[in-house]
Design a protein around this motif. Sequence first.
Motif, PDB file in Angstrom:
ATOM      1  N   HIS A 135       0.927  -1.245  -0.068  1.00  0.00           N
ATOM      2  CA  HIS A 135       0.019  -0.134   0.126  1.00  0.00           C
ATOM      3  C   HIS A 135       1.081   1.157  -0.049  1.00  0.00           C
ATOM      4  CE1 HIS A 135      -3.482  -2.448   2.283  1.00  0.00           C
ATOM      5  NE2 HIS A 135      -2.288  -3.220   2.052  1.00  0.00           N
ATOM      6  N   PRO A 136       0.502   2.496  -0.365  1.00  0.00           N
ATOM      7  CA  PRO A 136      -1.042   2.713  -0.953  1.00  0.00           C
ATOM      8  C   PRO A 136      -0.995   2.174  -2.329  1.00  0.00           C
ATOM      9  CG  PRO A 136       0.150   4.663  -0.043  1.00  0.00           C
ATOM     10  CD  PRO A 136       1.296   3.949  -0.276  1.00  0.00           C
ATOM     11  N   PHE A 137      -2.394   1.981  -2.541  1.00  0.00           N
ATOM     12  CA  PHE A 137      -2.713   1.534  -4.001  1.00  0.00           C
ATOM     13  C   PHE A 137      -3.184   2.812  -4.748  1.00  0.00           C
ATOM     14  CE2 PHE A 137      -3.513  -2.288  -1.458  1.00  0.00           C
ATOM     15  CZ  PHE A 137      -2.613  -3.356  -2.115  1.00  0.00           C
ATOM     16  N   LEU A 138      -2.757   2.848  -5.997  1.00  0.00           N
ATOM     17  CA  LEU A 138      -3.013   3.944  -6.731  1.00  0.00           C
ATOM     18  C   LEU A 138      -3.774   3.827  -7.976  1.00  0.00           C
ATOM     19  CD1 LEU A 138       0.598   5.605  -6.680  1.00  0.00           C
ATOM     20  CD2 LEU A 138      -1.395   5.893  -4.928  1.00  0.00           C
ATOM     21  N   HIS A 139      -4.610   4.895  -8.271  1.00  0.00           N
ATOM     22  CA  HIS A 139      -5.453   4.789  -9.540  1.00  0.00           C
ATOM     23  C   HIS A 139      -5.788   6.082 -10.020  1.00  0.00           C
ATOM     24  CE1 HIS A 139      -7.891   2.975 -12.980  1.00  0.00           C
ATOM     25  NE2 HIS A 139      -8.848   3.979 -12.674  1.00  0.00           N
ATOM     26  N   GLY A 140      -4.792   6.623 -10.705  1.00  0.00           N
ATOM     27  CA  GLY A 140      -5.015   7.946 -11.357  1.00  0.00           C
ATOM     28  C   GLY A 140      -4.625   8.884 -10.227  1.00  0.00           C
ATOM     29  N   ARG A 141      -5.846   9.650  -9.876  1.00  0.00           N
ATOM     30  CA  ARG A 141      -5.417  10.524  -8.644  1.00  0.00           C
ATOM     31  C   ARG A 141      -5.515  10.100  -7.127  1.00  0.00           C
ATOM     32  NH1 ARG A 141      -9.177  15.025 -10.797  1.00  0.00           N
ATOM     33  NH2 ARG A 141      -8.759  16.030  -8.791  1.00  0.00           N
ATOM     34  N   TRP A 142      -6.274   8.745  -7.375  1.00  0.00           N
ATOM     35  CA  TRP A 142      -6.710   8.433  -6.081  1.00  0.00           C
ATOM     36  C   TRP A 142      -5.732   7.468  -5.292  1.00  0.00           C
ATOM     37  CZ3 TRP A 142     -10.954  10.101  -4.129  1.00  0.00           C
ATOM     38  CH2 TRP A 142     -12.008  10.536  -5.144  1.00  0.00           C
ATOM     39  N   SER A 143      -5.461   7.589  -4.075  1.00  0.00           N
ATOM     40  CA  SER A 143      -4.690   6.702  -3.174  1.00  0.00           C
ATOM     41  C   SER A 143      -5.380   6.135  -2.101  1.00  0.00           C
ATOM     42  CB  SER A 143      -3.410   7.369  -2.859  1.00  0.00           C
ATOM     43  OG  SER A 143      -3.719   8.536  -1.995  1.00  0.00           O
ATOM     44  N   PHE A 144      -5.189   4.761  -1.786  1.00  0.00           N
ATOM     45  CA  PHE A 144      -5.999   4.062  -0.934  1.00  0.00           C
ATOM     46  C   PHE A 144      -4.955   3.075  -0.010  1.00  0.00           C
ATOM     47  CE2 PHE A 144      -8.410   0.096   0.074  1.00  0.00           C
ATOM     48  CZ  PHE A 144      -9.712   0.443   0.525  1.00  0.00           C
ATOM     49  N   VAL A 145      -5.337   3.227   1.298  1.00  0.00           N
ATOM     50  CA  VAL A 145      -4.662   2.199   2.055  1.00  0.00           C
ATOM     51  C   VAL A 145      -5.902   1.378   3.005  1.00  0.00           C
ATOM     52  CG1 VAL A 145      -2.494   3.178   2.295  1.00  0.00           C
ATOM     53  CG2 VAL A 145      -4.208   4.253   3.910  1.00  0.00           C
ATOM     54  N   HIS A 146      -5.540   0.298   3.640  1.00  0.00           N
ATOM     55  CA  HIS A 146      -6.399  -0.545   4.444  1.00  0.00           C
ATOM     56  C   HIS A 146      -5.640  -0.916   5.611  1.00  0.00           C
ATOM     57  CE1 HIS A 146      -8.790  -4.719   4.672  1.00  0.00           C
ATOM     58  NE2 HIS A 146      -9.120  -3.938   5.412  1.00  0.00           N
ATOM     59  N   ASN A 147      -6.252  -0.959   6.774  1.00  0.00           N
ATOM     60  CA  ASN A 147      -5.676  -1.547   8.047  1.00  0.00           C
ATOM     61  C   ASN A 147      -6.906  -2.477   8.267  1.00  0.00           C
ATOM     62  OD1 ASN A 147      -5.776  -0.371  11.488  1.00  0.00           O
ATOM     63  ND2 ASN A 147      -5.035  -2.490  10.727  1.00  0.00           N
ATOM     64  N   GLY A 148      -6.640  -3.826   8.291  1.00  0.00           N
ATOM     65  CA  GLY A 148      -7.785  -4.933   8.476  1.00  0.00           C
ATOM     66  C   GLY A 148      -7.600  -6.250   7.766  1.00  0.00           C
ATOM     67  N   THR A 149      -8.330  -6.986   7.668  1.00  0.00           N
ATOM     68  CA  THR A 149      -8.487  -8.211   6.933  1.00  0.00           C
ATOM     69  C   THR A 149      -9.835  -8.590   6.630  1.00  0.00           C
ATOM     70  OG1 THR A 149      -6.627  -8.963   7.934  1.00  0.00           O
ATOM     71  CG2 THR A 149      -7.587 -10.622   6.610  1.00  0.00           C
ATOM     72  N   LEU A 150     -10.088  -8.875   5.649  1.00  0.00           N
ATOM     73  CA  LEU A 150     -11.527  -9.570   5.232  1.00  0.00           C
ATOM     74  C   LEU A 150     -11.564 -10.939   5.708  1.00  0.00           C
ATOM     75  CD1 LEU A 150     -12.370  -8.212   1.632  1.00  0.00           C
ATOM     76  CD2 LEU A 150     -12.268  -7.086   3.683  1.00  0.00           C
ATOM     77  N   ARG A 151     -12.740 -11.132   6.226  1.00  0.00           N
ATOM     78  CA  ARG A 151     -12.829 -12.552   6.942  1.00  0.00           C
ATOM     79  C   ARG A 151     -12.978 -13.883   5.852  1.00  0.00           C
ATOM     80  NH1 ARG A 151     -17.316 -15.742   8.117  1.00  0.00           N
ATOM     81  NH2 ARG A 151     -17.058 -17.137   9.652  1.00  0.00           N
ATOM     82  N   GLU A 152     -12.293 -14.729   6.102  1.00  0.00           N
ATOM     83  CA  GLU A 152     -12.303 -15.759   5.086  1.00  0.00           C
ATOM     84  C   GLU A 152     -12.279 -15.491   3.413  1.00  0.00           C
ATOM     85  OE1 GLU A 152     -11.980 -18.890   5.988  1.00  0.00           O
ATOM     86  OE2 GLU A 152     -12.515 -18.756   8.231  1.00  0.00           O
ATOM     87  N   PHE A 153     -11.384 -14.395   3.142  1.00  0.00           N
ATOM     88  CA  PHE A 153     -11.000 -13.976   1.948  1.00  0.00           C
ATOM     89  C   PHE A 153     -11.102 -14.837   0.798  1.00  0.00           C
ATOM     90  CE2 PHE A 153      -8.516 -12.079  -1.406  1.00  0.00           C
ATOM     91  CZ  PHE A 153      -9.410 -11.240  -2.346  1.00  0.00           C
ATOM     92  N   ALA A 154     -10.462 -15.930   1.075  1.00  0.00           N
ATOM     93  CA  ALA A 154     -10.243 -17.037   0.048  1.00  0.00           C
ATOM     94  C   ALA A 154     -11.553 -17.557  -0.534  1.00  0.00           C
ATOM     95  CB  ALA A 154      -9.325 -18.313   0.398  1.00  0.00           C
ATOM     96  N   THR A 155     -12.447 -17.628   0.383  1.00  0.00           N
ATOM     97  CA  THR A 155     -13.784 -18.184   0.139  1.00  0.00           C
ATOM     98  C   THR A 155     -14.703 -17.106  -0.438  1.00  0.00           C
ATOM     99  OG1 THR A 155     -13.546 -19.451   2.341  1.00  0.00           O
ATOM    100  CG2 THR A 155     -15.831 -18.936   1.405  1.00  0.00           C
ATOM    101  N   HIS A 156     -14.407 -15.900   0.009  1.00  0.00           N
ATOM    102  CA  HIS A 156     -15.257 -14.984  -0.597  1.00  0.00           C
ATOM    103  C   HIS A 156     -14.803 -14.066  -1.762  1.00  0.00           C
ATOM    104  CE1 HIS A 156     -17.837 -16.024   2.785  1.00  0.00           C
ATOM    105  NE2 HIS A 156     -16.923 -15.873   3.652  1.00  0.00           N
ATOM    106  N   ARG A 157     -13.560 -14.563  -2.266  1.00  0.00           N
ATOM    107  CA  ARG A 157     -12.695 -13.377  -3.298  1.00  0.00           C
ATOM    108  C   ARG A 157     -13.695 -13.346  -4.428  1.00  0.00           C
ATOM    109  NH1 ARG A 157      -6.616 -14.390  -5.331  1.00  0.00           N
ATOM    110  NH2 ARG A 157      -6.830 -13.140  -7.299  1.00  0.00           N
ATOM    111  N   ALA A 158     -13.929 -14.372  -5.059  1.00  0.00           N
ATOM    112  CA  ALA A 158     -14.916 -14.274  -6.247  1.00  0.00           C
ATOM    113  C   ALA A 158     -16.185 -13.442  -6.055  1.00  0.00           C
ATOM    114  CB  ALA A 158     -15.281 -15.798  -6.610  1.00  0.00           C
ATOM    115  N   ALA A 159     -16.901 -13.327  -4.633  1.00  0.00           N
ATOM    116  CA  ALA A 159     -17.915 -12.721  -4.808  1.00  0.00           C
ATOM    117  C   ALA A 159     -17.685 -11.246  -4.674  1.00  0.00           C
ATOM    118  CB  ALA A 159     -18.723 -13.097  -3.445  1.00  0.00           C
ATOM    119  N   VAL A 160     -16.587 -10.765  -4.021  1.00  0.00           N
ATOM    120  CA  VAL A 160     -16.191  -9.461  -3.948  1.00  0.00           C
ATOM    121  C   VAL A 160     -15.777  -9.112  -5.473  1.00  0.00           C
ATOM    122  CG1 VAL A 160     -14.376  -7.894  -2.918  1.00  0.00           C
ATOM    123  CG2 VAL A 160     -15.281  -9.652  -1.555  1.00  0.00           C
TER     124      VAL A 160
END
Length: 287
Positions: free
Chosen positions: A93-118
């Motif tokens: 992080h930070p992730f960038l796209h054009g003028r936007w920058s983004f950071v995250h503190n945390g973890t998505l629960r069971e991400f491997a299971t829910h990755r496709a849905a996200v």
Amino acid sequence: MCRLFGFRSAIPAAVHPALVTEKNSLLIQSREHKDGWGIAAYGVEQSPVVAHGVGPAHSDPDFERVSSRVSSHTVVAHIRLASVGAVELRNSHPFLHGRWSFVHNGTLREFATHRAAVEALICPRLKTNIKGTTDSERCFYLFLTRLAARHPIDREVTVEAVARALAETMSLVATITDEPGQDARSAMNFLVSDGNVMVATRRNRTLFVSTNGARNEEPSLPSPGTKLEQLVVASESLCGGPYWAPVAEEDVIGVDANLVFHHWRVPELTGTDLLSTAKQDASRSVA
């Protein structure tokens, strides 16, 4: 787990103390959060200048070198403790796209299971920009998808629109990942900026705000509508400076381009039947 930092000021200022020399600076915190770092600083160009590293900030001379040279009105920084995705540059992080920058503190629960849905909620044109393997980067592009559903993301956007898109991202991810009746919840402290507005959310992690107020003031968030000279957002109090006020769980805070403070509860920003709307927006390739 990670640690995030956001700085917004009326005039360009140095952030070296917050990142390096404060009692609880990001450099100190990186002894635990040791899996990479990143600093994005905004200048005369719309897009920020960014530096990344994959080692611990406290033992990487580039972190202190970059920190000492940054003087900006808007800075977004991050130190990482990897939970999803390998320790490599594309996951920093930070992730960038054009003028936007983004950071995250945390973890998505069971991400491997829910990755496709996200990922199914991300506009296909934006999804092609994903380079890494983290849950965080997917949350960023889901945020951009929600924002693009109402506003061109390559132009100036109101702080309310940014807050709404960020709150919708939180709500959508929680709908997918959280199990009713279970204590385990996805942690989503997000911070995003385009150099003018800056918005942060709190969910299942600590988040603090400092406005460079007087030392004899009680630590409390500014009243909505207050014009600030400076705003600092961090996962932990950095100490050694102005008092730090905690942000409440499921709250969204931010400043607009004029540094006017705003404060919302997540339910104020999310509508009914959000998941169905998000699926339709993603399928329409809104970006």
